[in-house]
Design an enzyme around this catalytic site. Structure first.
Site, PDB file in Angstrom:
ATOM      1  CB  SER A  76      -4.335  -2.342   8.434  1.00  0.00           C
ATOM      2  OG  SER A  76      -2.733  -2.130   8.958  1.00  0.00           O
ATOM      3  NE  ARG A  81      -3.691   0.196   2.789  1.00  0.00           N
ATOM      4  CZ  ARG A  81      -3.377   0.469   4.568  1.00  0.00           C
ATOM      5  NH1 ARG A  81      -3.061  -0.322   4.938  1.00  0.00           N
ATOM      6  NH2 ARG A  81      -3.694   1.556   4.332  1.00  0.00           N
TER       7      ARG A  81
END
Length: 433
Positions: free
Chosen positions: A183, A168
Site C-alpha cells: 500500500s 482492510r
C-alpha cells in the site's frame, strides 16, 4: 484461473505467481473478483503471509492499476513521505509546507483513517472547505506553482490499493507487513517521487508492535522499492505514547499550525526534524544533519513554513483564515476531563487506549461508509515523565453527539491510558533508528 483456487492456495500457505496476483488485482478492478472474495484472501494473507517476491508483485499491480505521475520536467528531486500510521501523527501536515518552503518539491499522496490511526486526508478535510480530491492535472499544477500538494488517492492513482485499503480497515486485515508495504510503496511510486522517506512506527499505537518488526517492515519496503527501481530510506520511530499533545482531526490541524508558529512538543519536533533532514540531504540542499537542522529551525522562525501552509490551504480551496482563527474549526462542544488518581510521574501513556477513546467519541470509523466527527478528540496535558499531583488534569476529551454508553467507555479507556511511578522514568528518543 479461479479466484477461489487462489484463496485456497494462500490458505494452504503456498506462494503465488505474478500472474495469480495480477489476476486478483485486475479482477477486483473489473468486478470479476468480489469484495468478499478479496476480503477472504486478505485474511489468508494475514495468517500465511506473502514472501518478498509476492509483495513486489502486489505493489507493482497496485501501481499499474492506474496512472503514474511524472514530474521530471518540473524537478528531478520531487519528495514524498509516508507514515505507517500512529496516534496523533500529524507529521505530514507540518513537514510538507516546511520542506516546500526550503525548496523541496513535495508530491504527497495520503489516505484516510485506518483502524485506530488517524488519516491525513480526514485531518485536512477538517479545515473549512479544504479539497483533498485533486485531479492529476491539479496535483501537478500545484506542485509546479507553489512547490507542494497533498492529495487523496484519486481514481487514477493506485485505484486497486484504494479499494483494498478500505476493505482492510473493516476486516481486521490492517496489520500485515506485506499489505502495509504494498500500500505504502505503490502510492509513493505512483506519485512520481524521486526521494521517498518512510516513517515506520512501532508500539501500542501503531500497527507494528515491536522495534524488531518495524525493522523487518522497513527492510521489506526498501527491498520492494529496489525491485521496482526506487530508492527508499526509512526512519523507525516509537508510538508507545501519542505523538504531540492533540489527537483528533481538527485538534491535530491546530497543533500543526502551532508547530509552524514555533510552539511544539519535543517528540513531534524530533521526528519532523529527522525526516526533514534526511529529505534535505537526499535533495542535495543540506550537506549534513547539522545544516539541515538549522534550515528547519530558520524556516519555522522566519514564518516561511507557516506561509507555505497558508498557500497550500488556499490553493486547495480551504479557508486560510483558520491559521489565525481556530474558532473556524469544528471542536467538540462537550468536554470531559481525566484527572490524576495518584501523585508521582507518568510512567506509561498507552497510545492505543487514547485512540480507542477518541474513536468511540467519533474521531474514527467502524466501517468504511461511516462519517467522522472532526470535532472529536483529546488534548493531553501530561505525557511520559511529567510530574503530576493527585487531582491534576491529565487530558481533556472532546465530543459532540455520542451515546452515553460510548462516552462512559471512552472515559474508561482514557483513564486506563495513564500509569504512575514514584521515580521519574527515562525520557527516550522517539527516533529509534
Amino acid at each position: 484461473m479461479r479466484t477461489v483456487d487462489i484463496i485456497q492456495k494462500k490458505k494452504e500457505g503456498k506462494a503465488h505467481t505474478k500472474e495469480e496476483i495480477d489476476f486478483l488485482i485486475n479482477g477486483l478492478m473489473d468486478g470479476t473478483v468480489e469484495d468478499y472474495q478479496m476480503s477472504s484472501w486478505l485474511m489468508a494473507v494475514c495468517f500465511q503471509g506473502l514472501n518478498e517476491d509476492e509483495t513486489a508483485y502486489m505493489t507493482e499491480a497496485f501501481v499499474k492499476s492506474g496512472e503514474i505521475l511524472d514530474f521530471s520536467d518540473i524537478s528531478n528531486t520531487v519528495a514524498d513521505k509516508h507514515s505507517t500510521g500512529g496516534v496523533g501523527d500529524k507529521v505530514t501536515i507540518v513537514l510538507i509546507p516546511l520542506l516546500a518552503s526550503l525548496g523541496v518539491k513535495c508530491a504527497k499522496l495520503s489516505g484516510r483513517g485506518l483502524g485506530y490511526t488517524g488519516g491525513t486526508v480526514d485531518k485536512l478535510e477538517s479545515i473549512p472547505n479544504f479539497k483533498c480530491a485533486l485531479k492529476d492535472e491539479e496535483f501537478r499544477e500545484q506542485i509546479q506553482n507553489i512547490g507542494a500538494a497533498i492529495s487523496a488517492q484519486t481514481p487514477n492513482l493506485t485505484p486497486a490499493d484504494g479499494k483494498i485499503y478500505a476493505l482492510r480497515d473493516v476486516t481486521a486485515t490492517v496489520d500485515n507487513k506485506s499489505l502495509i508495504c504494498a500500500s505504502v510503496v505503490s502510492k509513493k511510486i505512483a506519485s512520481g517521487a524521486d526521494i521517498i522517506v518512510l516513517d515506520v512506527k512501532y508500539g501500542s499505537g501503531a500497527f507494528i508492535k515491536t522495534k524488531e518488526e518495524a525493522r523487518e517492515l522497513a527492510d521489506l519496503m526498501i527491498k520492494t522499492g529496489a525491485k521496482l527501481d526506487r530508492k527508499i530510506e526509512a526512519v523507525i520511530s516509537s508510538m508507545e505514547q501519542p505523538l504531540g499533545t492533540h489527537i483528533g482531526n481538527s485538534l491535530e490541524i491546530i497543533e500543526s499550525i502551532e508547530f509552524l508558529k514555533g510552539e511544539y512538543n519535543q517528540d513531534l519536533y524530533e521526528i519532523v526534524l529527522e525526516i526533514a533532514a534526511h529529505t534535505l540531504i537526499l535533495a542535495n540542499l543540506a550537506k549534513d544533519f547539522s545544516e539541515a537542522e538549522k534550515m528547519v529551525n530558520d524556516a519555522v522562525k522566519s514564518g516561511s513554513a507557516l506561509k507555505k501552509l497558508e498557500e497550500i490551504i488556499k490553493a486547495q480551496g480551504g479557508n486560510p483564515e483558520c491559521i489565525h482563527d481556530y474558532t473556524l474549526f469544528n471542536i467538540g462542544k462537550n468536554k470531559l476531563e481525566i484527572k490524576a488518581e495518584n501523585e508521582g510521574y507518568i510512567s506509561k501513556l498507552d497510545a492505543l487506549n487514547i485512540a480507542k477513546a477518541c474513536k468511540l467519541l467519533g474521531a474514527g470509523r467502524d466501517k468504511k461508509s461511516d462519517s467522522i466527527d472532526f470535532g472529536a478528540g483529546c488534548i493531553l496535558n501530561k505525557k511520559i515523565a511529567d510530574k503530576v499531583q493527585k487531582g491534576e488534569i491529565l487530558c481533556t476529551l472532546f465530543y459532540n453527539t455520542v451515546k452515553e454508553d460510548k462516552i462512559n467507555e471512552a472515559l474508561d479507556y482514557a483513564a486506563a491510558s495513564f500509569e504512575y511511578s514514584l521515580s521519574k522514568p527515562e525520557i527516550k528518543s522517539v527516533v529509534y533508528k
